[in-house]
Scaffold this active site. Structure first.
Site, mmCIF file in Angstrom:
data_model
loop_
_atom_site.group_PDB
_atom_site.id
_atom_site.type_symbol
_atom_site.label_atom_id
_atom_site.label_comp_id
_atom_site.label_asym_id
_atom_site.label_seq_id
_atom_site.Cartn_x
_atom_site.Cartn_y
_atom_site.Cartn_z
ATOM 1 N N SER A 164 0.821 -1.198 0.000
ATOM 2 C CA SER A 164 0.000 0.000 0.000
ATOM 3 C C SER A 164 0.867 1.266 0.000
ATOM 4 C CB SER A 164 -0.946 -0.045 1.205
ATOM 5 O OG SER A 164 -1.961 0.898 1.095
ATOM 6 N N ASP A 214 -8.977 -6.155 -4.603
ATOM 7 C CA ASP A 214 -8.685 -4.852 -3.997
ATOM 8 C C ASP A 214 -9.428 -3.740 -4.726
ATOM 9 O OD1 ASP A 214 -7.588 -2.911 -2.382
ATOM 10 O OD2 ASP A 214 -5.681 -2.827 -3.451
ATOM 11 N N HIS A 229 -6.729 -6.190 -0.708
ATOM 12 C CA HIS A 229 -5.593 -5.338 -0.367
ATOM 13 C C HIS A 229 -4.710 -5.995 0.696
ATOM 14 C CE1 HIS A 229 -3.857 -1.287 -0.575
ATOM 15 N NE2 HIS A 229 -3.704 -1.324 0.735
#
Length: 478
Positions: A206, A390, A450
């Site tokens: 991320s 995601d 994610h």
């Protein structure tokens, strides 16, 4: 059946390695570690004085973590001072690989955020432990620590157990982040010289899509001129928020195509994203940040974000989940237990939710580190991976970023065909898809979001080992 296949993976890897707040802060902001606890938590362990005075064996001995009930993983934890002027300290927790630690690569894991603690990665994603609702420690089935020596650091200063005594000790740029991490690594390898000869990888997910290239660039730049050289071999980033401009520009169309926006909402979202990109091009960083925050995160916005209002969901990490799974926050209570704090040598030090870190990095939120990533792709092994489910850094948005990058393999990448990846030849299920050009690997993992190792632990375990140990992407014999 799953355990049988896991044993097959392990046996193959045994043979393989034998000798010869920002934008993505919501999931971490919801994890609150109470500062109120009873019992003897001990004292924080600051290791830099031992390192400076050459008391290496004593520092190692003091940093050893007492095993939790039923667990026998060897590990070390403590603080490394990265700025004496401001008393800035980074907390680390290091797990030598269970298998052949003397040779296993050392893998640094950095959580995103900004301000997300790497304890999330340790307890929720791929460390050796899982915490249950009753605070029991159980072993993870597919820990990355089985084959890799994992170094978890709460980064930047002010994240999780890491802290500073002065506001000037907080990072305001990726240069600051890289400088502090580099200082910590040099001291870490001085404290544990037996691991300094091993291959080293920088990894994260991320927002760490900024931290990882920043640190790798810093190491790449300093290795030629420093006596001590970190053996950097490559990097791996999950759902990489590396180039905000290209990602933001694709949000509206993607959210519409997966059914989270209707036509009118898409038009509004696109208008705001276009305005955000315009501000990025003009280097109006705060204006761009404010638009993005109102659209997606709602960290500094009064009330909910536009995304939350129109979707009714707070979770943009997995299209199949509207709220964050409760078990992802169990470790927060675990970290309040005095016996745990004593074991990992943090004492009564506060555990920060990262809000102050985000505050100092707001302008950084929308800045790109694309040139640094391009540089690393020219010289080292690189893995960029996405969870198929995601939302916030979707696979399609990552490809949008990669297509816009300029590196020595960029033309070949644009022409490359991706292949189907299965773990075993007998598998009916497809693990994901791989596009490879030279040392660069792009992977999309099916069935994961994610927080990929949480959603797909076996596939993530297989993926990281194939990449680091150069096993290729052909399926194993069952």
């Amino acid at each position: 059946m799953v355990r049988a296949k896991w044993k097959m993976v392990v046996s193959l890897i045994l043979f393989m390695v034998s000798p010869g707040d920002g934008l993505f802060h919501a999931v971490y902001r919801s994890i609150l570690v109470s500062q109120s606890f009873k019992g003897d938590a001990g004292q924080p362990l600051f290791l830099s004085p031992y390192i400076k005075n050459g008391k290496i064996k004593e520092g190692q001995r003091k940093s050893m973590v007492s095993p939790f009930p039923g667990m026998n993983d060897k590990s070390y934890a403590g603080y490394i001072t990265v700025n004496q002027t401001y008393n800035s300290n980074l907390f680390f927790w290091f797990f030598p690989a269970r298998m052949q630690p003397e040779d296993a690569p050392v893998v640094l894991w950095l959580q995103g955020g900004p301000g997300g603690s790497s304890m999330f990665g340790l307890f929720v994603e791929h460390g050796p432990y899982i915490i249950t609702s009753n605070m029991t420690v159980v072993a993870r089935d597919f820990p990355w620590t089985f084959t890799l020596s994992m170094l978890y650091i709460d980064n930047p200063v002010g994240t999780g157990f890491s802290f500073t005594d002065h506001f000037q000790g907080y990072a305001t740029s990726e240069d600051d982040v890289a400088q502090d991490l580099y200082s910590a690594l040099i001291q870490f390898f001085t404290l544990f010289p037996e691991y300094a000869k091993n291959d080293f990888y920088v990894t994260g997910e991320s927002y760490a899509g900024k931290y990882v290239p920043a640190l790798a660039h810093y190491i790449h730049s300093l290795n030629p001129v420093r006596k001590f050289k970190i053996r950097l071999k490559g990097i791996a980033i999950g759902d990489a928020y590396t180039d905000p401009e290209s990602i933001i520009g694709g949000y509206a169309a993607f959210l519409y195509e997966i059914g989270l926006l209707d036509e009118q909402q898409q038009k509004y979202f696109q208008k705001q994203c276009s305005k955000c990109v315009k501000y990025i091009k003009e280097q109006e960083w705060m204006k761009a940040f404010e638009i993005l925050d109102k659209l997606l995160d709602g960290d500094v916005t009064t009330g909910s974000s536009f995304f939350q209002n129109v979707t009714g969901c707070t979770n943009y990490y997995n299209i199949l989940q509207c709220t964050e799974p409760k078990e992802q926050s169990y470790f927060a209570k675990f970290l309040t237990l005095p016996q745990v704090r004593q074991a990992i040598h943090v004492g009564n030090q506060n555990f920060s939710d990262g809000a102050e870190v985000e505050k100092h990095l707001r302008e950084d939120t929308v800045k790109s580190v694309k040139p640094w990533l391009s540089e690393i792709m020219n010289y080292y092994k690189v893995l960029i991976y996405n969870g198929q489910l995601d939302i916030i850094v979707a696979a399609a948005l990552t490809e949008r970023s990669l297509m816009a990058m300029d590196w020595k393999g960029s033309r070949a990448y644009r022409r490359a065909r991706r292949k189907v990846w299965k773990i075993f030849k007998s598998d009916n299920e497809v693990a994901g898809y791989v596009r490879r050009v030279g040392k660069f690997h792009q992977v999309i993992v099916r069935g994961g979001g994610h927080i990929l190792p949480y959603d797909q632990p076996m596939r993530s375990f297989d993926m990281i080992n194939r990449f680091i140990y150069d096993r290729g992407w052909e399926p194993y014999n069952s």
